[in-house]
Design a protein around this motif. Structure first.
Motif, PDB file in Angstrom:
ATOM      1  N   LYS A  78     -46.200 -46.794  99.454  1.00 55.29           N
ATOM      2  CA  LYS A  78     -46.765 -48.113  99.175  1.00 55.29           C
ATOM      3  C   LYS A  78     -45.801 -49.211  99.630  1.00 55.29           C
ATOM      4  O   LYS A  78     -46.224 -50.233 100.196  1.00 55.29           O
ATOM      5  CB  LYS A  78     -47.048 -48.246  97.677  1.00 55.29           C
ATOM      6  N   GLU A  79     -44.505 -48.984  99.400  1.00 57.91           N
ATOM      7  CA  GLU A  79     -43.500 -49.942  99.851  1.00 57.91           C
ATOM      8  C   GLU A  79     -43.517 -50.071 101.376  1.00 57.91           C
ATOM      9  O   GLU A  79     -43.389 -51.173 101.923  1.00 57.91           O
ATOM     10  CB  GLU A  79     -42.104 -49.514  99.388  1.00 57.91           C
ATOM     11  N   LYS A 101     -45.995 -49.773 103.398  1.00 55.23           N
ATOM     12  CA  LYS A 101     -47.148 -50.593 103.812  1.00 55.23           C
ATOM     13  C   LYS A 101     -46.887 -52.076 103.559  1.00 55.23           C
ATOM     14  O   LYS A 101     -47.257 -52.936 104.373  1.00 55.23           O
ATOM     15  CB  LYS A 101     -48.404 -50.135 103.071  1.00 55.23           C
ATOM     16  N   ILE A 102     -46.262 -52.371 102.416  1.00 57.24           N
ATOM     17  CA  ILE A 102     -45.952 -53.774 102.104  1.00 57.24           C
ATOM     18  C   ILE A 102     -44.968 -54.328 103.123  1.00 57.24           C
ATOM     19  O   ILE A 102     -45.142 -55.446 103.643  1.00 57.24           O
ATOM     20  CB  ILE A 102     -45.377 -53.890 100.675  1.00 57.24           C
ATOM     21  N   ASN A 131     -45.517 -57.596 105.673  1.00 58.71           N
ATOM     22  CA  ASN A 131     -45.100 -58.839 105.013  1.00 58.71           C
ATOM     23  C   ASN A 131     -43.648 -59.244 105.222  1.00 58.71           C
ATOM     24  O   ASN A 131     -43.175 -60.183 104.563  1.00 58.71           O
ATOM     25  CB  ASN A 131     -45.362 -58.723 103.509  1.00 58.71           C
ATOM     26  N   THR A 175     -40.577 -55.151  93.937  1.00 57.61           N
ATOM     27  CA  THR A 175     -40.779 -54.397  95.177  1.00 57.61           C
ATOM     28  C   THR A 175     -39.535 -54.470  96.056  1.00 57.61           C
ATOM     29  O   THR A 175     -38.663 -55.309  95.866  1.00 57.61           O
ATOM     30  CB  THR A 175     -41.974 -54.944  95.979  1.00 57.61           C
TER      31      THR A 175
END
Length: 352
Positions: free
Chosen positions: A36-37, A39-40, A44, A137
């Motif tokens: 998930k990290e 993808k962030i 971004n 995050t």
């Protein structure tokens, strides 16, 4: 800079700080959180200023390069950080290590690689600033380092009141800029794996900006961190001394220690950058006599550097951040490596 992707998954992690850590296996829940990290981060990251590499066979590892923000003493520098996600991630923050090359250029970035940041739970900040499972995050960590650590007035982050009383923000910024220049040279000598192309592209694009900033600071046209490069200056040959006309524009006094040190780093930077910018070839010869004179006329370092590091070492020992007995702590303080104005000749190394 577009040729170097801001986020990518690669395979070579052979020089990563946490490569030999025994807890390399991540449970399924932690692995999902890391994915998930990824993808962030892929979508971004701040444009053109933060670059991240993940590793296909070691999902627990991460490496990031952060470009020093403009209008700070760290401008145009590259700062590298290695991270490791723990098995209980995201309940606990990632471990972090700063590529310091043994230099202490910021109150939050120690010469042993420690990153002192409440978001990483390495500093006792307010609860809302510490790591919050499910909310915090990796992107927040990187942005915090860039914005809160590499800032315009790093002395304000110094926890030791005596250090703040002993020096000024401008003096601290002078030292930080010199050490930032030395870090650039260390990175060019030993590029982190997977970031060689970034170093080449970055310093080819910013060589003139860095050298012009050195000229501006040396001649007192602006304080360290207040100057912003004008691309139109790229047509001019970089030089060290101000013309008579420019002398009249002098705005601030220049610390003599800072001037001697930066002249030396300036020459080394010209030699290093000439590999990437042909217009700089041969220019370094003109600096030889000036640098030799600066070294010969150098004076012992100011007492601030010694006391600053001494206070910090004592503070670390008192709060127990480093597990060692009293005798070892005293010896460590006695053998400390002073930070800004020391070892004038040690940083001038030839580039081949």
């Amino acid at each position: 800079m577009e040729q170097f992707p801001q986020f990518d998954v690669v395979s070579d992690f052979s020089d990563h700080k946490f490569i030999s850590t025994a807890t390399s296996y991540l449970p399924r829940a932690a692995t999902r959180a890391v994915m998930k990290e990824w993808k962030i981060l892929e979508k971004n990251l701040p444009a053109g200023s933060v670059f991240v590499r993940a590793y296909d066979s070691r999902v627990d590892l991460l490496r990031a390069a952060i470009v020093g923000p403009q209008k700070t003493p760290y401008h145009d520098g590259l700062f590298f950080f290695d991270f490791q996600f723990p098995p209980n991630y995201p309940d606990a923050p990632p471990k972090a290590h700063y590529w310091s090359f043994g230099r202490y250029l910021n109150p939050n970035l120690y010469e042993n690689g420690l990153v002192c940041l409440s978001l990483l739970n390495t500093w006792r900040g307010p609860k809302e600033t510490r790591w919050q499972p499910g909310v915090s995050t990796m992107l927040q960590v990187l942005v915090s380092i860039q914005a809160l650590v590499l800032n315009h007035a790093p002395l304000h982050n110094e926890p030791m009141l005596l250090v703040k009383l002993w020096t000024t923000s401008s003096t601290y910024n002078d030292a930080a800029f010199v050490l930032s220049c030395r870090t650039m040279l260390s990175l060019l000598r030993r590029p982190p794996r997977g970031f060689g192309r970034l170093l080449e592209h970055h310093f080819r694009a910013r060589a003139h900006a860095i050298l012009t900033a050195c000229q501006v600071y040396l001649n007192g046209f602006a304080r360290v961190g207040d100057y912003e490069y004008d691309e139109r200056r790229r047509r001019r040959a970089p030089r060290l001394f101000a013309s008579e006309e420019e002398e009249q524009q002098r705005r601030v006094s220049v610390n003599s220690d800072f001037k001697r040190l930066l002249k030396i780093e300036y020459k080394a930077l010209v030699i290093a950058f000439s590999k990437y910018d042909p217009s700089l070839k041969g220019f370094s010869d003109e600096l030889e006599r000036m640098v030799d004179d600066a070294v010969k006329s150098s004076i012992p370092p100011g007492i601030f550097c010694s006391l600053s590091l001494l206070f910090r070492k004592c503070w670390e020992w008192m709060v127990g951040w480093r597990a060692c007995n009293v005798g070892a702590s005293v010896m460590e303080i006695w053998r400390f490596k002073a930070v800004p104005y020391v070892k004038l000749k040690s940083t001038v190394k030839p580039f081949h």
